[in-house]
Write a protein that holds these residues in place. Structure first.
Motif, PDB file in Angstrom:
ATOM      1  N   ALA A 299       0.822  -0.642   0.148  1.00 23.99           N
ATOM      2  CA  ALA A 299      -0.138  -0.360   0.264  1.00 23.99           C
ATOM      3  C   ALA A 299       0.694   1.439  -0.163  1.00 23.99           C
ATOM      4  CB  ALA A 299      -0.764  -0.024   1.300  1.00 23.99           C
TER       5      ALA A 299
ATOM      6  N   GLN B 118      -7.247   0.075   5.166  1.00 28.82           N
ATOM      7  CA  GLN B 118      -7.313   0.476   3.286  1.00 28.82           C
ATOM      8  C   GLN B 118      -7.775  -1.507   3.129  1.00 28.82           C
ATOM      9  OE1 GLN B 118      -4.736   1.879   0.250  1.00 28.82           O
ATOM     10  NE2 GLN B 118      -4.001   2.984   1.657  1.00 28.82           N
TER      11      GLN B 118
ATOM     12  N   PHE C  78      -7.416  -4.181   0.185  1.00 24.35           N
ATOM     13  CA  PHE C  78      -6.916  -4.864  -0.469  1.00 24.35           C
ATOM     14  C   PHE C  78      -7.535  -6.489  -0.640  1.00 24.35           C
ATOM     15  CE2 PHE C  78      -3.629  -1.645   0.117  1.00 24.35           C
ATOM     16  CZ  PHE C  78      -3.474  -2.192  -1.054  1.00 24.35           C
TER      17      PHE C  78
ATOM     18  N   ALA D 116      -1.387  -2.477  -6.331  1.00 25.36           N
ATOM     19  CA  ALA D 116      -2.783  -1.705  -6.194  1.00 25.36           C
ATOM     20  C   ALA D 116      -3.321  -0.810  -8.102  1.00 25.36           C
ATOM     21  CB  ALA D 116      -2.502  -0.507  -5.664  1.00 25.36           C
TER      22      ALA D 116
ATOM     23  N   VAL E  41      -9.014  -1.899  -4.200  1.00 31.49           N
ATOM     24  CA  VAL E  41      -8.621  -1.387  -3.275  1.00 31.49           C
ATOM     25  C   VAL E  41      -9.635   0.281  -2.470  1.00 31.49           C
ATOM     26  CG1 VAL E  41      -6.590  -0.130  -2.469  1.00 31.49           C
ATOM     27  CG2 VAL E  41      -6.592  -1.424  -3.888  1.00 31.49           C
TER      28      VAL E  41
END
Length: 294
Positions: free
Chosen positions: A207, A218, A220, A243, A250
């Motif tokens: 990230a 965050q 994923f 990402a 994301v």
């Protein structure tokens, strides 16, 4: 001597065989600088939290140090939530993700300098089923890998244990369909990683925009179910491009719920956790963490 004078160290005696002498070298450096050092060995799961809370309640030390891997650091941090006494880190684990995140060099002089003179900064935390985490939660692939590794195997093989079990899990193929609900929106995934930090599994950048001092988590969400897709995810992780990959969603969120029809293994800060379901949210308390000097 300037800097911190009284240092409590909570050490996992099994962590990385004390990392090739790093533990003893750091303690000696601290003694040489005139610090009073008290060491407490953990005796099992959860004991580090009890020791940290007890030391914090005494209010004797200037810093309480977690000596071990990311899992030991997590336990000590839980005991220090809400305490003005900062957490210090003596990295003795296999991946040492938090140390990498902080830019802490694994040299005795550098670690001792940080513990004695580093700034104490506020960092954000996360909650998973009401329990605090510092770095990450993984459901599916990495949960299976971590759950399969026995402590004796980790001590014997180090990072190779993760490579070996990771290859075995990949060869079996993705087999963990996960239902994801983010702030009321529903999605499906083959693998989910929630992170509070930039790094994952050591030096790999998952990230790029994350900051452990910034209170935002965050998620994923890896959506494709195939060995080929997972090989692509691993390559993207190695290159720092996850990402931007197709099949990866994301998202920042306030609350995330993970569930499944069957058992799905989970890891939290590098240690095995309970299976799904999970509810993950931003932590309500900050933690004071000693960081290396700029």
């Amino acid at each position: 001597m300037s800097g911190r004078k009284i240092i409590d160290v909570i050490v996992n005696p099994a962590a990385g065989s004390r990392n090739g002498g790093l533990f003893d070298a750091v303690v000696q450096q601290l003694h040489d600088e005139g610090a009073v050092v008290r060491c407490f060995e953990t005796e099992g799961a959860g004991h580090a939290t009890e020791l940290a809370a007890r030391c914090a309640q005494e209010a004797y030390a200037d810093v309480i140090v977690a000596a071990g891997g990311d899992g030991t650091i997590n336990e000590v941090a839980r005991g220090l939530l809400g305490s003005p006494t900062p957490l210090g880190v003596l990295p003795l684990g296999t991946a040492n993700v938090l140390a990498v995140e902080l830019g802490q060099k694994l040299r005795a002089r550098s670690v001792a300098d940080t513990l004695l003179h580093g700034d104490a900064k506020l960092i954000g935390t996360g909650l998973v089923n009401g329990e605090m985490f510092l770095l990450m939660v993984g459901a599916g692939f990495d949960g299976a890998v971590v759950s399969a590794i026995q402590p004796s195997m980790k001590r014997r093989l180090g990072k190779l244990a993760f490579v070996f079990e990771g290859l075995k899990t990949w060869l079996k193929g993705p087999r963990y369909p996960i239902s994801v609900e983010i702030d009321g929106m529903v999605d499906e995934a083959a693998w989910v990683v929630v992170t509070n930090a930039r790094h994952y599994a050591g030096p790999f950048v998952l990230a790029p925009t994350a900051d452990i001092a910034d209170p935002h988590l965050q998620a994923f969400i890896f959506q494709k179910h195939s060995r080929l897709a997972f090989a692509g995810y691993f390559l993207g992780l190695a290159l720092g491009h996850v990402a931007r990959m197709p099949g990866v969603h994301v998202s920042r969120f306030q609350e995330l719920d993970l569930s499944s029809a069957g058992p799905v293994p989970v890891e939290v800060d590098g240690d095995a956790f309970q299976n799904l379901p999970l509810t993950i949210s931003q932590g309500t308390q900050f933690l004071r963490l000693v960081v290396p000097q700029a």
